[in-house]
Design a protein around this motif. Structure first.
Motif, PDB file in Angstrom:
ATOM      1  N   ALA A 169     -20.907   2.088   9.562  1.00 44.63           N
ATOM      2  CA  ALA A 169     -21.956   2.523   8.389  1.00 44.63           C
ATOM      3  C   ALA A 169     -22.965   3.539   9.396  1.00 44.63           C
ATOM      4  N   GLY A 195     -22.198   7.446  14.230  1.00 49.80           N
ATOM      5  CA  GLY A 195     -21.411   6.483  15.206  1.00 49.80           C
ATOM      6  C   GLY A 195     -19.739   6.746  15.161  1.00 49.80           C
ATOM      7  N   GLY A 199     -17.723   4.423  14.697  1.00 46.81           N
ATOM      8  CA  GLY A 199     -16.844   3.931  13.651  1.00 46.81           C
ATOM      9  C   GLY A 199     -16.813   4.945  12.427  1.00 46.81           C
ATOM     10  N   ASN A 212     -15.073  -2.215  16.188  1.00 46.28           N
ATOM     11  CA  ASN A 212     -15.829  -1.319  16.558  1.00 46.28           C
ATOM     12  C   ASN A 212     -17.472  -1.847  16.680  1.00 46.28           C
ATOM     13  N   GLY A 241     -20.780  -3.256  17.828  1.00 47.06           N
ATOM     14  CA  GLY A 241     -21.189  -3.564  19.050  1.00 47.06           C
ATOM     15  C   GLY A 241     -22.612  -3.003  19.265  1.00 47.06           C
ATOM     16  N   THR A 300     -24.247   9.325  20.289  1.00 43.19           N
ATOM     17  CA  THR A 300     -24.383   8.339  19.112  1.00 43.19           C
ATOM     18  C   THR A 300     -25.735   7.760  19.103  1.00 43.19           C
ATOM     19  N   ASP A 301     -26.087   6.977  18.089  1.00 43.08           N
ATOM     20  CA  ASP A 301     -27.401   6.607  17.881  1.00 43.08           C
ATOM     21  C   ASP A 301     -27.534   5.572  19.103  1.00 43.08           C
TER      22      ASP A 301
HETATM   23  P1  NAD Z   1     -23.937   2.306  16.749  1.00 39.77           P
HETATM   24  O1  NAD Z   1     -25.130   1.807  17.218  1.00 39.77           O
HETATM   25  O2  NAD Z   1     -23.970   3.720  16.426  1.00 39.77           O
HETATM   26  O3  NAD Z   1     -22.848   1.650  15.715  1.00 39.77           O
HETATM   27  C1  NAD Z   1     -22.682   0.509  15.954  1.00 39.77           C
HETATM   28  C2  NAD Z   1     -22.673  -0.318  14.628  1.00 39.77           C
HETATM   29  O4  NAD Z   1     -22.330  -1.603  14.721  1.00 39.77           O
HETATM   30  C3  NAD Z   1     -23.827   0.080  13.598  1.00 39.77           C
HETATM   31  O5  NAD Z   1     -23.482   0.482  12.330  1.00 39.77           O
HETATM   32  C4  NAD Z   1     -24.243  -1.410  13.591  1.00 39.77           C
HETATM   33  O6  NAD Z   1     -24.980  -1.956  12.219  1.00 39.77           O
HETATM   34  C5  NAD Z   1     -23.016  -2.342  13.648  1.00 39.77           C
HETATM   35  N1  NAD Z   1     -23.291  -3.652  13.942  1.00 39.77           N
HETATM   36  C6  NAD Z   1     -23.990  -4.197  14.999  1.00 39.77           C
HETATM   37  N2  NAD Z   1     -24.072  -5.631  14.873  1.00 39.77           N
HETATM   38  C7  NAD Z   1     -23.279  -5.834  13.987  1.00 39.77           C
HETATM   39  C8  NAD Z   1     -22.493  -7.251  13.639  1.00 39.77           C
HETATM   40  N3  NAD Z   1     -23.021  -8.305  14.063  1.00 39.77           N
HETATM   41  N4  NAD Z   1     -21.761  -7.127  12.563  1.00 39.77           N
HETATM   42  C9  NAD Z   1     -21.154  -6.016  12.014  1.00 39.77           C
HETATM   43  N5  NAD Z   1     -21.808  -4.724  12.374  1.00 39.77           N
HETATM   44  C10 NAD Z   1     -22.662  -4.762  13.518  1.00 39.77           C
HETATM   45  O7  NAD Z   1     -22.953   2.814  18.061  1.00 39.77           O
HETATM   46  P2  NAD Z   1     -21.715   3.590  18.608  1.00 39.77           P
HETATM   47  O8  NAD Z   1     -22.136   4.324  19.693  1.00 39.77           O
HETATM   48  O9  NAD Z   1     -21.116   4.152  17.248  1.00 39.77           O
HETATM   49  O10 NAD Z   1     -20.865   2.474  19.096  1.00 39.77           O
HETATM   50  C11 NAD Z   1     -19.625   1.975  18.608  1.00 39.77           C
HETATM   51  C12 NAD Z   1     -18.924   1.244  19.604  1.00 39.77           C
HETATM   52  O11 NAD Z   1     -18.521   2.013  20.811  1.00 39.77           O
HETATM   53  C13 NAD Z   1     -19.818  -0.061  20.137  1.00 39.77           C
HETATM   54  O12 NAD Z   1     -18.823  -1.215  20.272  1.00 39.77           O
HETATM   55  C14 NAD Z   1     -19.911   0.328  21.405  1.00 39.77           C
HETATM   56  O13 NAD Z   1     -20.258  -0.544  22.380  1.00 39.77           O
HETATM   57  C15 NAD Z   1     -19.075   1.421  21.796  1.00 39.77           C
HETATM   58  N6  NAD Z   1     -19.276   2.334  23.034  1.00 39.77           N
HETATM   59  C16 NAD Z   1     -20.242   3.259  22.557  1.00 39.77           C
HETATM   60  C17 NAD Z   1     -20.266   4.188  23.644  1.00 39.77           C
HETATM   61  C18 NAD Z   1     -21.347   5.424  23.469  1.00 39.77           C
HETATM   62  O14 NAD Z   1     -21.610   6.179  24.335  1.00 39.77           O
HETATM   63  N7  NAD Z   1     -21.706   5.586  22.234  1.00 39.77           N
HETATM   64  C19 NAD Z   1     -19.440   4.121  24.756  1.00 39.77           C
HETATM   65  C20 NAD Z   1     -18.744   3.077  25.023  1.00 39.77           C
HETATM   66  C21 NAD Z   1     -18.522   2.320  23.820  1.00 39.77           C
END
Ligand code: NAD
Length: 250
Positions: A15, A19, A21, A90, A92, A192-193
């Motif tokens: 959502a 992000g 996702g 996704n 996290g 991302t955020d």
């Molecule tokens: P984001 O914070 O923009 O999105 C994460 C989403 O997860 C949010 O929409 C949040 O509401 C949701 N979320 C959190 N806890 C939850 C729960 N208990 N149940 C359901 N949803 C939940 O982060 P992003 O950067 O888009 O990261 C997405 C994934 O990629 C994550 O797993 C993150 O660890 C991984 N990741 C991100 C990066 C980066 O640089 N952005 C790098 C490596 C890995």
């Protein structure tokens, strides 16, 4: 060419507007998939689903740390769509803590969302995937698992994301006879955020110095990798971890 025509995909944590996702959901929808977005807030999940190209997508509230909520969400998806072809784990969270700063509550929160949530959603989807004898699971890990952290993730985040790699390989091994594939994606620094908070110029320079390609990744870079792993283009790929990091580990 549409790679996911007539396929149904569940994507957790999709959502968040900037992000990984959401970007993956958009690309999947562009490739013909019906997408169910699961996230903490029902309105945000619905709004994200309504924002996707095409029609018939779903947005549902689901806290992935709650197994009953995961099972319920999957039941609702199966009430609307004939089967679940793709699961992208996704959702996290991360916390920028050092080893001695990690309290039990920090550890629980980060392990619960990243690792327990991946297990619970996999368990919730497996009965349907096993019954249909097909499925593609894509688990989002991180370069933090491979290099022991970075600026944003603490050691507990590295541990959770490394746990996802083991879980992915075990899932791939156990489920291969059922026609189900499981792979992990290890993004590097993606704008991302989650990474967009208080970044000083010094931190940004330090990050970019460690990336041979000289730029931060885009959410679409990760989405493209997820599309490959979710589609039949990767029909013989399972148990792998794919780096999307601009060469950070070279
Ligand atoms: P984001 O914070 O923009 O999105 C994460 C989403 O997860 C949010 O929409 C949040 O509401 C949701 N979320 C959190 N806890 C939850 C729960 N208990 N149940 C359901 N949803 C939940 O982060 P992003 O950067 O888009 O990261 C997405 C994934 O990629 C994550 O797993 C993150 O660890 C991984 N990741 C991100 C990066 C980066 O640089 N952005 C790098 C490596 C890995």
């Amino acid at each position: 060419m549409k790679l996911l025509g007539n396929k149904t995909a569940i994507i957790t944590g999709a959502a968040s507007a900037r992000g990984l996702g959401k970007s993956t959901a958009k690309l999947f929808a562009q490739h013909g998939a019906r997408v169910a977005i699961l996230d903490l807030d029902a309105d945000a999940a619905l709004a994200a689903a309504n924002d996707l190209p095409g029609s018939g997508h779903m947005g549902l509230a689901c806290n992935v740390t709650d197994f009953e909520a995961c099972k319920h969400a999957v039941e609702v998806v199966l009430g609307n769509f004939p089967q679940i072809d793709i699961l992208v784990n996704n959702a996290g969270i991360t916390q920028p803590l050092k080893l001695m700063q990690i309290e039990p509550a920090n550890y629980d929160a980060v392990l619960d969302v990243n690792l327990r949530g991946t297990l619970y959603m996999t368990q919730a989807c497996l009965p349907a995937m096993r019954a249909q004898k097909s499925g593609a699971i894509v688990n989002i890990s991180s370069v933090s698992a491979q290099r022991g952290g970075g600026i944003f993730g603490g050691p507990h985040y590295s541990a959770a994301k490394a746990g996802i790699l083991g879980l992915t390989k075990a899932t791939a091994r156990e489920c291969a006879p059922d026609g189900i594939r499981a792979n992990a994606v290890c993004p590097g620094f993606i704008a991302t955020d989650i990474t967009g908070g208080a970044l000083t110029d010094d931190m940004m320079t330090q990050i970019l110095d460690g990336i041979p390609m000289g730029r931060a990744g885009e959410a679409s870079d990760v989405a493209g990798c997820c599309l490959f792993l979710a589609s039949d283009l990767s029909a013989y790929v399972t148990g792998s971890e794919v780096d999307v990091n601009g060469g950070s580990l070279i």
